[in-house]
Design a protein around this motif. Structure first.
Motif, PDB file in Angstrom:
ATOM      1  N   ARG A  42      23.165 -36.760 -17.048  1.00  0.00           N
ATOM      2  CA  ARG A  42      23.322 -37.888 -16.134  1.00  0.00           C
ATOM      3  C   ARG A  42      22.396 -37.764 -14.923  1.00  0.00           C
ATOM      4  O   ARG A  42      22.006 -38.776 -14.335  1.00  0.00           O
ATOM      5  CB  ARG A  42      24.790 -38.022 -15.737  1.00  0.00           C
ATOM      6  CG  ARG A  42      25.618 -38.449 -16.947  1.00  0.00           C
ATOM      7  CD  ARG A  42      27.105 -38.345 -16.781  1.00  0.00           C
ATOM      8  NE  ARG A  42      27.756 -38.664 -18.051  1.00  0.00           N
ATOM      9  CZ  ARG A  42      29.075 -38.719 -18.222  1.00  0.00           C
ATOM     10  NH1 ARG A  42      29.894 -38.470 -17.201  1.00  0.00           N
ATOM     11  NH2 ARG A  42      29.579 -39.005 -19.418  1.00  0.00           N
ATOM     12  N   THR A  58      20.090 -40.952 -14.335  1.00  0.00           N
ATOM     13  CA  THR A  58      20.118 -41.695 -13.076  1.00  0.00           C
ATOM     14  C   THR A  58      18.775 -41.666 -12.365  1.00  0.00           C
ATOM     15  O   THR A  58      18.509 -42.522 -11.517  1.00  0.00           O
ATOM     16  CB  THR A  58      21.222 -41.164 -12.140  1.00  0.00           C
ATOM     17  OG1 THR A  58      21.077 -39.744 -11.967  1.00  0.00           O
ATOM     18  CG2 THR A  58      22.599 -41.462 -12.707  1.00  0.00           C
ATOM     19  N   ARG A  76      18.315 -45.367 -10.758  1.00  0.00           N
ATOM     20  CA  ARG A  76      18.327 -45.652  -9.323  1.00  0.00           C
ATOM     21  C   ARG A  76      17.161 -46.529  -8.875  1.00  0.00           C
ATOM     22  O   ARG A  76      17.377 -47.550  -8.204  1.00  0.00           O
ATOM     23  CB  ARG A  76      18.374 -44.353  -8.506  1.00  0.00           C
ATOM     24  CG  ARG A  76      19.737 -43.696  -8.452  1.00  0.00           C
ATOM     25  CD  ARG A  76      19.804 -42.628  -7.365  1.00  0.00           C
ATOM     26  NE  ARG A  76      18.734 -41.653  -7.481  1.00  0.00           N
ATOM     27  CZ  ARG A  76      18.765 -40.595  -8.289  1.00  0.00           C
ATOM     28  NH1 ARG A  76      19.813 -40.391  -9.057  1.00  0.00           N
ATOM     29  NH2 ARG A  76      17.771 -39.737  -8.329  1.00  0.00           N
ATOM     30  N   THR A  85      27.397 -46.583 -13.277  1.00  0.00           N
ATOM     31  CA  THR A  85      27.017 -45.185 -13.035  1.00  0.00           C
ATOM     32  C   THR A  85      27.603 -44.646 -11.726  1.00  0.00           C
ATOM     33  O   THR A  85      27.220 -43.569 -11.284  1.00  0.00           O
ATOM     34  CB  THR A  85      25.488 -45.042 -13.007  1.00  0.00           C
ATOM     35  OG1 THR A  85      24.944 -45.852 -11.946  1.00  0.00           O
ATOM     36  CG2 THR A  85      24.875 -45.474 -14.338  1.00  0.00           C
ATOM     37  N   HIS A 132      27.154 -40.814 -10.118  1.00  0.00           N
ATOM     38  CA  HIS A 132      26.540 -40.508  -8.832  1.00  0.00           C
ATOM     39  C   HIS A 132      27.502 -39.753  -7.912  1.00  0.00           C
ATOM     40  O   HIS A 132      27.061 -38.905  -7.124  1.00  0.00           O
ATOM     41  CB  HIS A 132      26.050 -41.792  -8.157  1.00  0.00           C
ATOM     42  CG  HIS A 132      24.787 -42.325  -8.744  1.00  0.00           C
ATOM     43  ND1 HIS A 132      24.768 -43.335  -9.673  1.00  0.00           N
ATOM     44  CD2 HIS A 132      23.492 -41.977  -8.547  1.00  0.00           C
ATOM     45  CE1 HIS A 132      23.516 -43.592 -10.012  1.00  0.00           C
ATOM     46  NE2 HIS A 132      22.733 -42.795  -9.347  1.00  0.00           N
TER      47      HIS A 132
END
Length: 303
Positions: free
Chosen positions: A243, A247, A251, A273, A277
């Motif tokens: 992850r 990400t 992002r 997500t 985060h």
């Protein structure tokens, strides 16, 4: 049997494919077969390929996208490693020798990524020279963290048995087929990030891949779906590593959605997500995103 199978998908690159092939055939280490997969070209690409005779192997398919073309090349390859190259990019004379040295030095890793020199005109590459190999080794791709390690599939070198066992590239028409494959190779032993010398000339030009936001959104949600369904290796023990990598892609695009007014897509990615985060302690992103979204939305309404 050649050590490398160089695989080049091509679609309507009649004006550029010769430069690409000439760079591939000018290697200091010629231990390769060159496979070109024509993805249903409608220009003079096939006649350009024919001029190379038996120096290259040509396969044809209906227009299905570069990932499907790469898979066709992989199925027909005989080398120990598949070296990927896009039809508008270039190699340097030392490229295959550099890959071979990295493979020897790091005990036949599953996955290598080459270093790219971005150019607009080929004259910009003339000053480049070879250099001693400098590379970072990781036990596998998932251990490599969230730094950008490659510029695209054109920089991939994959051990053939490993990429075949993983099923090759996704045949879904997405632009994240490279990132998806890297994650599916996540626990294969040995990932090498080559940092020097440059092994790839990455061409930026008006014909470079520029995808609409809807395709980018669909590509990212595809990978989120894959992660949520357990398609990527490592299980719960390595979920944070996966992850963290995922990400890294998500992002910047979610923030770009706000800049372009695609608020629904941006919020979709943010919500899906959010827990990732939190676990990754990305407090700055989590707190800043709603503020930026509100500001952008208010400014758009005011305009």
């Amino acid at each position: 049997m050649p050590f490398f199978s160089t695989i080049i998908p091509v679609y309507n690159r009649g004006k550029l494919i010769r430069a690409t092939l000439d760079s591939v055939l000018a290697q200091d280490l010629p231990d390769q077969e060159v496979i070109v997969v024509d993805d249903g070209s409608t220009d003079d690409t096939l006649s350009a390929l024919a001029s190379y005779g038996d120096r290259i192997r040509v396969f044809q398919q209906k227009n299905s996208g570069p990932a499907v073309a790469r898979n066709l090349g992989i199925r027909n390859a005989s080398g120990e490693y598949a070296a990927m190259l896009d039809s508008d990019d270039l190699w340097f004379p030392w490229t295959l020798a550099t890959y071979a040295e990295a493979i020897r030095r790091h005990d036949s890793p599953a996955f290598l990524s080459g270093a790219a020199a971005v150019f607009h005109d080929e004259s910009e590459l003339r000053a480049l020279t070879s250099a001693p190999l400098r590379a970072e080794y990781f036990t596998d791709y998932l251990a490599s963290g969230d730094q950008w390690r490659w510029i695209g599939a054109s920089s991939f070198v994959l051990r053939m048995d490993v990429v075949r066992a993983a099923g090759g590239f996704s045949d879904a028409w997405i632009n994240s087929d490279d990132a998806d494959l890297a994650l599916r190779l996540g626990e294969a032993r040995g990932f090498v990030d080559i940092q020097a010398p440059a092994t790839l000339g990455y061409r930026e030009h008006p014909g470079s891949l520029k995808l609409a936001n809807d395709i980018l959104f669909r590509s990212l949600t595809y990978m989120i779906d894959q992660e949520e369904s357990g398609a990527y290796p490592g299980g719960s023990a390595r979920s944070l590593e996966r992850r963290e990598i995922l990400t890294r892609h998500i992002r910047p695009f979610s923030l770009a959605c706000l800049r372009h007014g695609d608020f629904a897509w941006g919020w979709n990615l943010y919500r899906r997500t959010f827990a990732w985060h939190v676990a990754l302690r990305r407090a700055r992103y989590l707190c800043a995103y709603p503020v930026i979204a509100a500001f952008r939305k208010a400014r758009r309404i005011a305009d």
